[in-house]
Design a protein around this motif. Structure first.
Motif, PDB file in Angstrom:
ATOM      1  N   GLY A 161      -0.030   5.600 -18.862  1.00 25.29           N
ATOM      2  CA  GLY A 161       0.209   7.236 -18.819  1.00 25.29           C
ATOM      3  C   GLY A 161       1.633   7.762 -18.420  1.00 25.29           C
ATOM      4  O   GLY A 161       2.590   6.878 -18.179  1.00 25.29           O
ATOM      5  N   THR A 162       2.046   8.755 -19.090  1.00 25.62           N
ATOM      6  CA  THR A 162       3.234   9.363 -18.415  1.00 25.62           C
ATOM      7  C   THR A 162       3.781   9.904 -17.062  1.00 25.62           C
ATOM      8  O   THR A 162       2.864  10.330 -16.632  1.00 25.62           O
ATOM      9  N   PRO A 163       4.778  10.234 -16.279  1.00 23.29           N
ATOM     10  CA  PRO A 163       5.284  10.631 -15.475  1.00 23.29           C
ATOM     11  C   PRO A 163       4.466  11.759 -15.440  1.00 23.29           C
ATOM     12  O   PRO A 163       3.769  12.652 -14.555  1.00 23.29           O
ATOM     13  N   GLU A 164       4.732  12.871 -16.449  1.00 22.25           N
ATOM     14  CA  GLU A 164       3.974  14.190 -16.207  1.00 22.25           C
ATOM     15  C   GLU A 164       2.643  14.099 -16.143  1.00 22.25           C
ATOM     16  O   GLU A 164       2.555  15.241 -15.415  1.00 22.25           O
ATOM     17  N   GLU A 165       2.185  13.288 -17.191  1.00 23.09           N
ATOM     18  CA  GLU A 165       0.658  13.076 -16.503  1.00 23.09           C
ATOM     19  C   GLU A 165      -0.019  12.939 -14.606  1.00 23.09           C
ATOM     20  O   GLU A 165      -1.138  13.470 -14.810  1.00 23.09           O
ATOM     21  N   PHE A 166       0.847  12.319 -14.777  1.00 15.36           N
ATOM     22  CA  PHE A 166       0.952  11.904 -13.202  1.00 15.36           C
ATOM     23  C   PHE A 166       0.838  12.839 -12.466  1.00 15.36           C
ATOM     24  O   PHE A 166      -0.261  13.247 -11.666  1.00 15.36           O
ATOM     25  N   ALA A 167       2.413  13.520 -12.869  1.00 14.85           N
ATOM     26  CA  ALA A 167       2.203  14.913 -12.047  1.00 14.85           C
ATOM     27  C   ALA A 167       1.446  15.766 -12.117  1.00 14.85           C
ATOM     28  O   ALA A 167       1.336  15.977 -11.015  1.00 14.85           O
ATOM     29  N   ALA A 168       1.035  16.137 -13.259  1.00 10.53           N
ATOM     30  CA  ALA A 168      -0.214  17.117 -13.088  1.00 10.53           C
ATOM     31  C   ALA A 168      -1.609  16.919 -12.063  1.00 10.53           C
ATOM     32  O   ALA A 168      -2.155  17.528 -11.658  1.00 10.53           O
ATOM     33  N   LEU A 169      -1.789  15.208 -12.398  1.00  4.96           N
ATOM     34  CA  LEU A 169      -3.419  15.048 -11.733  1.00  4.96           C
ATOM     35  C   LEU A 169      -3.241  15.085 -10.519  1.00  4.96           C
ATOM     36  O   LEU A 169      -4.025  15.937 -10.196  1.00  4.96           O
ATOM     37  N   ILE A 170      -1.619  15.129  -9.948  1.00  7.42           N
ATOM     38  CA  ILE A 170      -1.563  15.468  -8.428  1.00  7.42           C
ATOM     39  C   ILE A 170      -1.480  16.622  -8.014  1.00  7.42           C
ATOM     40  O   ILE A 170      -2.412  16.894  -7.356  1.00  7.42           O
ATOM     41  N   ARG A 171      -1.227  17.448  -8.674  1.00  9.53           N
ATOM     42  CA  ARG A 171      -1.060  18.940  -8.818  1.00  9.53           C
ATOM     43  C   ARG A 171      -2.238  19.626  -8.887  1.00  9.53           C
ATOM     44  O   ARG A 171      -2.432  20.266  -7.674  1.00  9.53           O
ATOM     45  N   ALA A 172      -2.887  18.894  -9.376  1.00 10.76           N
ATOM     46  CA  ALA A 172      -4.634  19.420  -9.514  1.00 10.76           C
ATOM     47  C   ALA A 172      -5.350  18.722  -8.080  1.00 10.76           C
ATOM     48  O   ALA A 172      -6.371  19.424  -8.422  1.00 10.76           O
ATOM     49  N   GLU A 173      -4.999  18.021  -8.036  1.00  9.33           N
ATOM     50  CA  GLU A 173      -5.637  17.234  -6.978  1.00  9.33           C
ATOM     51  C   GLU A 173      -5.991  17.640  -5.653  1.00  9.33           C
ATOM     52  O   GLU A 173      -6.126  17.773  -4.576  1.00  9.33           O
ATOM     53  N   LEU A 174      -4.205  18.830  -5.588  1.00  6.68           N
ATOM     54  CA  LEU A 174      -4.130  18.688  -4.069  1.00  6.68           C
ATOM     55  C   LEU A 174      -5.153  19.569  -3.701  1.00  6.68           C
ATOM     56  O   LEU A 174      -5.689  19.819  -2.908  1.00  6.68           O
ATOM     57  N   PRO A 175      -5.184  21.295  -3.979  1.00  4.75           N
ATOM     58  CA  PRO A 175      -6.122  22.296  -4.141  1.00  4.75           C
ATOM     59  C   PRO A 175      -8.032  21.800  -4.261  1.00  4.75           C
ATOM     60  O   PRO A 175      -8.805  21.948  -3.015  1.00  4.75           O
ATOM     61  N   LYS A 176      -8.115  20.844  -4.760  1.00  2.26           N
ATOM     62  CA  LYS A 176      -9.503  19.713  -4.955  1.00  2.26           C
ATOM     63  C   LYS A 176     -10.023  19.625  -3.538  1.00  2.26           C
ATOM     64  O   LYS A 176     -11.188  20.533  -3.069  1.00  2.26           O
ATOM     65  N   TRP A 177      -8.474  19.015  -2.862  1.00  3.92           N
ATOM     66  CA  TRP A 177      -9.315  17.964  -1.923  1.00  3.92           C
ATOM     67  C   TRP A 177      -9.424  18.754  -0.422  1.00  3.92           C
ATOM     68  O   TRP A 177      -9.371  18.676   0.628  1.00  3.92           O
ATOM     69  N   ALA A 178      -8.158  20.016  -0.984  1.00  6.69           N
ATOM     70  CA  ALA A 178      -8.550  20.717   0.594  1.00  6.69           C
ATOM     71  C   ALA A 178      -9.722  21.910   0.407  1.00  6.69           C
ATOM     72  O   ALA A 178      -9.275  22.099   2.056  1.00  6.69           O
ATOM     73  N   ASP A 179      -9.475  22.434  -0.932  1.00 12.00           N
ATOM     74  CA  ASP A 179     -11.565  22.108  -0.156  1.00 12.00           C
ATOM     75  C   ASP A 179     -12.578  21.572  -0.003  1.00 12.00           C
ATOM     76  O   ASP A 179     -13.121  22.522   1.311  1.00 12.00           O
ATOM     77  N   ILE A 180     -12.335  20.224  -0.380  1.00  6.67           N
ATOM     78  CA  ILE A 180     -13.420  19.715   0.256  1.00  6.67           C
ATOM     79  C   ILE A 180     -13.554  19.214   2.279  1.00  6.67           C
ATOM     80  O   ILE A 180     -14.189  19.813   2.423  1.00  6.67           O
ATOM     81  N   VAL A 181     -11.709  18.987   2.453  1.00 10.26           N
ATOM     82  CA  VAL A 181     -11.706  19.026   3.972  1.00 10.26           C
ATOM     83  C   VAL A 181     -12.252  19.680   5.171  1.00 10.26           C
ATOM     84  O   VAL A 181     -12.478  20.208   5.222  1.00 10.26           O
ATOM     85  N   LYS A 182     -11.862  21.314   3.969  1.00  4.12           N
ATOM     86  CA  LYS A 182     -11.936  22.890   4.743  1.00  4.12           C
ATOM     87  C   LYS A 182     -13.850  22.871   4.522  1.00  4.12           C
ATOM     88  O   LYS A 182     -13.680  23.454   5.642  1.00  4.12           O
ATOM     89  N   ARG A 183     -14.429  22.196   4.291  1.00  2.53           N
ATOM     90  CA  ARG A 183     -15.582  22.889   3.481  1.00  2.53           C
ATOM     91  C   ARG A 183     -16.671  21.618   4.685  1.00  2.53           C
ATOM     92  O   ARG A 183     -17.614  21.731   5.573  1.00  2.53           O
ATOM     93  N   SER A 184     -16.241  20.459   4.820  1.00  4.63           N
ATOM     94  CA  SER A 184     -16.745  19.354   5.440  1.00  4.63           C
ATOM     95  C   SER A 184     -16.569  19.383   6.330  1.00  4.63           C
ATOM     96  O   SER A 184     -17.192  19.078   7.493  1.00  4.63           O
ATOM     97  N   GLY A 185     -15.357  19.775   7.177  1.00  4.63           N
ATOM     98  CA  GLY A 185     -14.724  19.827   8.681  1.00  4.63           C
ATOM     99  C   GLY A 185     -13.808  18.531   8.987  1.00  4.63           C
ATOM    100  O   GLY A 185     -13.498  18.365  10.539  1.00  4.63           O
ATOM    101  N   ALA A 186     -14.168  17.759   8.474  1.00  7.41           N
ATOM    102  CA  ALA A 186     -12.897  16.806   8.323  1.00  7.41           C
ATOM    103  C   ALA A 186     -11.353  16.925   8.693  1.00  7.41           C
ATOM    104  O   ALA A 186     -11.038  17.382   8.630  1.00  7.41           O
ATOM    105  N   THR A 187     -11.097  16.177  10.120  1.00  8.74           N
ATOM    106  CA  THR A 187     -10.051  16.139  10.475  1.00  8.74           C
ATOM    107  C   THR A 187      -9.662  14.537  10.311  1.00  8.74           C
ATOM    108  O   THR A 187     -10.297  13.677   9.848  1.00  8.74           O
ATOM    109  N   ALA A 188      -7.949  14.466  10.817  1.00  5.09           N
ATOM    110  CA  ALA A 188      -7.564  13.231  11.297  1.00  5.09           C
ATOM    111  C   ALA A 188      -7.879  11.908  12.780  1.00  5.09           C
ATOM    112  O   ALA A 188      -7.721  11.767  12.413  1.00  5.09           O
ATOM    113  N   ASP A 189      -7.758  13.537  12.894  1.00  5.41           N
ATOM    114  CA  ASP A 189      -8.167  12.945  15.166  1.00  5.41           C
ATOM    115  C   ASP A 189      -9.724  12.300  14.604  1.00  5.41           C
ATOM    116  O   ASP A 189     -10.684  12.150  14.435  1.00  5.41           O
TER     117      ASP A 189
END
Length: 320
Positions: free
Chosen positions: A292-320
């Motif tokens: 697809g276009t670079p703009e579409e890929f950038a939009a996907l990344i922007r949309a996925e950031l809050p989605k995964w931030a919420d999943i990480v918060k709800r799951s309690g997952a950590t990098a450690d």
């Protein structure tokens, strides 16, 4: 004076045109955030071969595993913005890591110039020979009967396979033991040997072992069944409502890469991903080729950031 300025501008434009026309005039490095032999590496090398053919230059794959791909992403972000260093970014490096690593040393939006989304791949919940469960329901029952006992391996802290397991724990109400590896290849060895009970990994890695019966695929992580595994239900339809994870990957360059160079790369990538042989190979592995276009890929990344931030918060997952 006006004539001199016009002539100078024309000379500069001509020079830029010559520079772009010459690009690429040497091999290009593709940084891949996982070790050789894993699913991401297989996808990267197939793409790199076709892209190199389109560009008339060799694409050298530089595997850098560990820490959810964060060091690899940082190295790519800090590379010269000249088109000769590219990054095979993943959902993990571009959307999950910011929620897991508070001191992340790269910005997934500001430090990269997206070129295109290239691959979409659901994961498969695979259990090893040491696990008796033959369905998602049986696995959840086993996990509830033995809390904190069953292990699930991932391709690294913060990887999509890690968060796929964390989301499973949250929605199923079970407690599993997360064991991070530096990529899918070393994890596969321990799953086959029965040292790790399960994983949420790419079908690409486990295909031959699923077919041989050495491991069992209990469910697919996406909303729809996988064409390569039509008999295997999605995890959601198998009893865990709301479960939906589809990993995505794409090509990026360091921020500041000249637009004309990005245009050359984008055009060549489009032709590469449209190659019938490559498309057939990916589909057979349960991977959906994308472009697809670079703009579409950038939009996907922007949309996925809050989605995964919420999943990480709800799951309690950590990098450690």
């Amino acid at each position: 004076m006006k004539a001199l300025k016009t002539a100078l501008a024309a000379t500069l434009l001509a020079a830029c045109g010559l520079a772009v026309a010459a690009f690429p005039d040497k091999p290009i490095r593709l940084i891949v955030p996982f070790p050789a032999g894993g699913a991401a590496d297989v996808m990267a090398r197939g793409m790199a071969q076709r892209l190199g053919s389109e560009l008339g230059q060799q694409i050298i794959v530089d595997n850098r595993g560990g820490a959810g791909g964060a060091p690899a992403a940082e190295a790519a972000a800090k590379s010269p913005a000249d088109g000769y260093t590219l990054f095979f970014g993943t959902m993990g490096t571009q959307a999950i890591n910011p929620a897991l690593y508070p001191k992340l040393r790269y910005d997934p939006l500001k430090d990269f110039a997206p070129i295109s989304l290239t691959h979409i791949t659901p994961r498969v919940l695979v259990v090893g020979p040491s696990v008796s469960a033959k369905s998602v329901a049986e696995l959840m029952a086993l996990a509830k009967a033995k809390p904190g006992t069953l292990t699930y391996g991932s391709a690294g802290n913060g990887s999509s396979s890690h968060l796929s397991g964390a989301l499973f724990e949250t929605l199923a109400g079970v407690s599993l033991v997360h064991v991070p590896y530096k990529g899918s290849a070393p994890l596969l060895v321990d799953v086959l040997a029965g040292r790790i009970d399960m994983t949420f990994d790419s079908y690409t890695v486990y295909e031959e072992h699923i077919k041989s019966g050495k491991v069992r695929a209990l469910g697919v992580t996406s909303k729809a069944r996988m064409g390569a595994l039509p008999q295997v239900p999605t995890i959601a339809e198998a009893g865990l409502k709301g479960y939906d994870v589809s990993n995505w990957l794409g090509l990026l360059a360091p921020a500041g890469t000249p637009r004309d160079v990005l245009a050359v790369l984008h055009g060549a990538l489009g032709r590469a991903m449209a190659t019938p042989a490559l498309k057939q190979q990916l589909v057979a592995l349960g991977i959906e080729p994308a472009f697809g276009t670079p703009e579409e890929f950038a939009a996907l990344i922007r949309a996925e950031l809050p989605k995964w931030a919420d999943i990480v918060k709800r799951s309690g997952a950590t990098a450690d």
